[in-house]
Write a protein that holds these residues in place. Structure first.
Motif, PDB file in Angstrom:
ATOM      1  N   ASP A  14       0.810  -1.221   0.000  1.00  0.00           N
ATOM      2  CA  ASP A  14       0.000   0.000   0.000  1.00  0.00           C
ATOM      3  C   ASP A  14       0.846   1.275   0.000  1.00  0.00           C
ATOM      4  OD1 ASP A  14       1.002  -0.242   2.581  1.00  0.00           O
ATOM      5  OD2 ASP A  14      -0.887   0.264   3.567  1.00  0.00           O
ATOM      6  N   MET A  15       2.117   1.146  -0.347  1.00  0.00           N
ATOM      7  CA  MET A  15       3.033   2.291  -0.336  1.00  0.00           C
ATOM      8  C   MET A  15       2.627   3.302  -1.411  1.00  0.00           C
ATOM      9  SD  MET A  15       5.788   3.459   1.244  1.00  0.00           S
ATOM     10  CE  MET A  15       6.408   2.010   2.076  1.00  0.00           C
ATOM     11  N   GLU A  16       2.321   4.499  -0.991  1.00  0.00           N
ATOM     12  CA  GLU A  16       1.929   5.588  -1.904  1.00  0.00           C
ATOM     13  C   GLU A  16       3.071   6.606  -1.986  1.00  0.00           C
ATOM     14  OE1 GLU A  16      -0.888   5.778  -3.618  1.00  0.00           O
ATOM     15  OE2 GLU A  16      -1.782   3.967  -2.746  1.00  0.00           O
ATOM     16  N   GLU A  17       2.956   7.495  -2.925  1.00  0.00           N
ATOM     17  CA  GLU A  17       3.986   8.513  -3.098  1.00  0.00           C
ATOM     18  C   GLU A  17       4.162   9.345  -1.831  1.00  0.00           C
ATOM     19  OE1 GLU A  17       5.158  12.004  -6.299  1.00  0.00           O
ATOM     20  OE2 GLU A  17       3.696  10.482  -6.865  1.00  0.00           O
ATOM     21  N   SER A  18       3.069   9.661  -1.160  1.00  0.00           N
ATOM     22  CA  SER A  18       3.164  10.445   0.080  1.00  0.00           C
ATOM     23  C   SER A  18       3.892   9.653   1.174  1.00  0.00           C
ATOM     24  CB  SER A  18       1.774  10.854   0.567  1.00  0.00           C
ATOM     25  OG  SER A  18       0.976   9.709   0.819  1.00  0.00           O
ATOM     26  N   ASP A  19       3.712   8.329   1.203  1.00  0.00           N
ATOM     27  CA  ASP A  19       4.430   7.494   2.178  1.00  0.00           C
ATOM     28  C   ASP A  19       5.929   7.519   1.888  1.00  0.00           C
ATOM     29  OD1 ASP A  19       2.019   6.571   3.427  1.00  0.00           O
ATOM     30  OD2 ASP A  19       1.760   5.169   1.760  1.00  0.00           O
ATOM     31  N   VAL A  20       6.286   7.475   0.619  1.00  0.00           N
ATOM     32  CA  VAL A  20       7.709   7.529   0.233  1.00  0.00           C
ATOM     33  C   VAL A  20       8.287   8.882   0.643  1.00  0.00           C
ATOM     34  CG1 VAL A  20       9.356   7.408  -1.668  1.00  0.00           C
ATOM     35  CG2 VAL A  20       7.343   5.906  -1.679  1.00  0.00           C
ATOM     36  N   ARG A  21       7.538   9.943   0.384  1.00  0.00           N
ATOM     37  CA  ARG A  21       8.000  11.289   0.746  1.00  0.00           C
ATOM     38  C   ARG A  21       8.207  11.392   2.261  1.00  0.00           C
ATOM     39  NH1 ARG A  21       4.038  13.662  -1.224  1.00  0.00           N
ATOM     40  NH2 ARG A  21       4.693  13.532  -3.382  1.00  0.00           N
ATOM     41  N   ASP A  22       7.264  10.837   3.039  1.00  0.00           N
ATOM     42  CA  ASP A  22       7.402  10.847   4.498  1.00  0.00           C
ATOM     43  C   ASP A  22       8.634  10.051   4.938  1.00  0.00           C
ATOM     44  OD1 ASP A  22       5.084  12.351   4.642  1.00  0.00           O
ATOM     45  OD2 ASP A  22       3.807  10.656   5.244  1.00  0.00           O
ATOM     46  N   PHE A  23       8.868   8.917   4.276  1.00  0.00           N
ATOM     47  CA  PHE A  23      10.019   8.095   4.619  1.00  0.00           C
ATOM     48  C   PHE A  23      11.319   8.835   4.307  1.00  0.00           C
ATOM     49  CE2 PHE A  23      13.152   4.720   3.816  1.00  0.00           C
ATOM     50  CZ  PHE A  23      13.135   4.111   5.066  1.00  0.00           C
ATOM     51  N   LEU A  24      11.357   9.528   3.173  1.00  0.00           N
ATOM     52  CA  LEU A  24      12.542  10.329   2.835  1.00  0.00           C
ATOM     53  C   LEU A  24      12.799  11.399   3.895  1.00  0.00           C
ATOM     54  CD1 LEU A  24      12.481  10.977  -1.011  1.00  0.00           C
ATOM     55  CD2 LEU A  24      14.252   9.844   0.316  1.00  0.00           C
ATOM     56  N   SER A  25      11.735  12.041   4.335  1.00  0.00           N
ATOM     57  CA  SER A  25      11.876  13.064   5.389  1.00  0.00           C
ATOM     58  C   SER A  25      12.458  12.454   6.661  1.00  0.00           C
ATOM     59  CB  SER A  25      10.524  13.697   5.704  1.00  0.00           C
ATOM     60  OG  SER A  25      10.046  14.396   4.590  1.00  0.00           O
ATOM     61  N   LEU A  26      12.030  11.243   6.984  1.00  0.00           N
ATOM     62  CA  LEU A  26      12.560  10.546   8.150  1.00  0.00           C
ATOM     63  C   LEU A  26      14.051  10.240   7.979  1.00  0.00           C
ATOM     64  CD1 LEU A  26      11.928   9.153  10.879  1.00  0.00           C
ATOM     65  CD2 LEU A  26      11.436   7.078   9.565  1.00  0.00           C
ATOM     66  N   LEU A  27      14.445   9.814   6.773  1.00  0.00           N
ATOM     67  CA  LEU A  27      15.861   9.537   6.511  1.00  0.00           C
ATOM     68  C   LEU A  27      16.707  10.798   6.649  1.00  0.00           C
ATOM     69  CD1 LEU A  27      15.731   7.054   3.488  1.00  0.00           C
ATOM     70  CD2 LEU A  27      16.061   6.525   5.918  1.00  0.00           C
ATOM     71  N   VAL A  28      16.169  11.935   6.219  1.00  0.00           N
ATOM     72  CA  VAL A  28      16.883  13.205   6.370  1.00  0.00           C
ATOM     73  C   VAL A  28      16.970  13.577   7.848  1.00  0.00           C
ATOM     74  CG1 VAL A  28      16.785  15.690   5.886  1.00  0.00           C
ATOM     75  CG2 VAL A  28      16.355  14.030   4.050  1.00  0.00           C
ATOM     76  N   LYS A  29      15.850  13.426   8.560  1.00  0.00           N
ATOM     77  CA  LYS A  29      15.816  13.765   9.987  1.00  0.00           C
ATOM     78  C   LYS A  29      16.826  12.927  10.776  1.00  0.00           C
ATOM     79  CE  LYS A  29      12.625  14.015  13.869  1.00  0.00           C
ATOM     80  NZ  LYS A  29      11.256  13.770  14.331  1.00  0.00           N
ATOM     81  N   LYS A  30      17.004  11.652  10.370  1.00  0.00           N
ATOM     82  CA  LYS A  30      17.937  10.753  11.067  1.00  0.00           C
ATOM     83  C   LYS A  30      19.357  10.835  10.507  1.00  0.00           C
ATOM     84  CE  LYS A  30      14.682   7.305  12.709  1.00  0.00           C
ATOM     85  NZ  LYS A  30      14.442   5.868  12.830  1.00  0.00           N
ATOM     86  N   ASN A  31      19.600  11.792   9.613  1.00  0.00           N
ATOM     87  CA  ASN A  31      20.916  12.003   8.990  1.00  0.00           C
ATOM     88  C   ASN A  31      21.415  10.797   8.194  1.00  0.00           C
ATOM     89  OD1 ASN A  31      21.341  14.699   9.901  1.00  0.00           O
ATOM     90  ND2 ASN A  31      21.737  13.855  11.940  1.00  0.00           N
ATOM     91  N   VAL A  32      20.490  10.022   7.659  1.00  0.00           N
ATOM     92  CA  VAL A  32      20.860   8.922   6.774  1.00  0.00           C
ATOM     93  C   VAL A  32      21.114   9.484   5.377  1.00  0.00           C
ATOM     94  CG1 VAL A  32      20.074   6.756   5.721  1.00  0.00           C
ATOM     95  CG2 VAL A  32      19.576   7.234   8.141  1.00  0.00           C
ATOM     96  N   LEU A  33      20.308  10.465   4.993  1.00  0.00           N
ATOM     97  CA  LEU A  33      20.483  11.186   3.730  1.00  0.00           C
ATOM     98  C   LEU A  33      20.533  12.684   4.030  1.00  0.00           C
ATOM     99  CD1 LEU A  33      17.922   9.537   1.238  1.00  0.00           C
ATOM    100  CD2 LEU A  33      20.394   9.212   1.291  1.00  0.00           C
ATOM    101  N   ALA A  34      21.351  13.385   3.278  1.00  0.00           N
ATOM    102  CA  ALA A  34      21.361  14.842   3.361  1.00  0.00           C
ATOM    103  C   ALA A  34      20.153  15.362   2.577  1.00  0.00           C
ATOM    104  CB  ALA A  34      22.653  15.396   2.769  1.00  0.00           C
ATOM    105  N   PRO A  35      19.654  16.542   2.905  1.00  0.00           N
ATOM    106  CA  PRO A  35      18.497  17.075   2.176  1.00  0.00           C
ATOM    107  C   PRO A  35      18.712  17.113   0.666  1.00  0.00           C
ATOM    108  CG  PRO A  35      18.929  18.418   4.113  1.00  0.00           C
ATOM    109  CD  PRO A  35      20.061  17.431   4.004  1.00  0.00           C
ATOM    110  N   GLU A  36      19.913  17.511   0.226  1.00  0.00           N
ATOM    111  CA  GLU A  36      20.161  17.571  -1.223  1.00  0.00           C
ATOM    112  C   GLU A  36      20.200  16.171  -1.850  1.00  0.00           C
ATOM    113  OE1 GLU A  36      23.968  18.202   1.111  1.00  0.00           O
ATOM    114  OE2 GLU A  36      22.000  19.143   1.090  1.00  0.00           O
ATOM    115  N   GLU A  37      20.593  15.162  -1.080  1.00  0.00           N
ATOM    116  CA  GLU A  37      20.561  13.782  -1.586  1.00  0.00           C
ATOM    117  C   GLU A  37      19.119  13.313  -1.730  1.00  0.00           C
ATOM    118  OE1 GLU A  37      24.771  12.258   0.392  1.00  0.00           O
ATOM    119  OE2 GLU A  37      22.893  11.994   1.512  1.00  0.00           O
ATOM    120  N   ALA A  38      18.310  13.607  -0.735  1.00  0.00           N
ATOM    121  CA  ALA A  38      16.894  13.205  -0.764  1.00  0.00           C
ATOM    122  C   ALA A  38      16.163  13.854  -1.935  1.00  0.00           C
ATOM    123  CB  ALA A  38      16.219  13.561   0.555  1.00  0.00           C
ATOM    124  N   GLU A  39      16.558  15.077  -2.283  1.00  0.00           N
ATOM    125  CA  GLU A  39      15.907  15.770  -3.400  1.00  0.00           C
ATOM    126  C   GLU A  39      16.125  15.068  -4.738  1.00  0.00           C
ATOM    127  OE1 GLU A  39      17.116  19.860  -3.444  1.00  0.00           O
ATOM    128  OE2 GLU A  39      16.402  20.186  -1.390  1.00  0.00           O
TER     129      GLU A  39
END
Length: 179
Positions: A14-39
């Protein structure tokens, strides 16, 4: 950074685009990805994967391994046999040692009722014009790589029930590789 996201994202049908976007935000928040990498990550392409047959199969799999490192021993003759042309085969025979250790990482493999599937993610550009030819070229470019993955799976699980596929994110397309 698509591969990093695919390594960590929960596999849910049931993964939707908004779920992926939320997950990316979590990865940025946890410093797994930098904001420019997530973009640089396409949430739409990842969500499309989960809607695809390949995505649904991996979500329903009995088990899944992601970013699985391996080492495989191959003889010079085995590698020469994989060469695209006789000249390359001869160079391999003359210049490589008798045995080599090949290291790599399998993006994803899983087991379901069809056996074990090796799924290799690709983010290659696929133009709209000449799409079929581009897909054939991508398939040819990676079939030897996927053949090595098949050998790893065969040795690790002692089975010949192995399928291999490339998933092209930019074309939302699964390509089966004949093994």
């Amino acid at each position: 950074y698509m591969h990093k996201v695919m390594e960590l994202i929960p596999f849910r049908e049931d993964m939707e685009e908004s779920d992926v976007r939320d997950f990316l935000s979590l990865l940025v928040k946890k410093n797994v990805l930098a904001p420019e990498e997530a973009e640089t990550v396409s949430c739409g392409q990842i969500a499309a994967f989960f809607r695809s047959e390949a995505g649904r199969r991996v979500c329903r799999a009995e088990w899944v391994r992601r970013e699985w490192p391996f080492t495989l021993k191959k003889s010079r003759e085995e590698l020469a046999a994989m060469a695209d042309d006789p000249e390359t085969a001869e160079i391999i025979r003359l210049q490589l040692p008798e045995e080599l250790l090949i290291q790599g990482i399998i993006d994803c493999c899983f087991e379901d009722g069809d056996g074990i599937t090796v799924l290799d993610y690709k983010t290659d550009y696929v133009p709209l014009r000449g799409r079929e030819e581009a897909v054939r070229q991508i398939q040819h470019r990676y079939e030897k790589q996927v053949s090595l993955y098949r050998d790893v799976i065969r040795r690790a699980f002692d089975t010949d029930r192995i399928r291999a596929s490339l998933y092209l994110f930019r074309a939302d397309r699964l390509i089966d590789i004949s093994l």
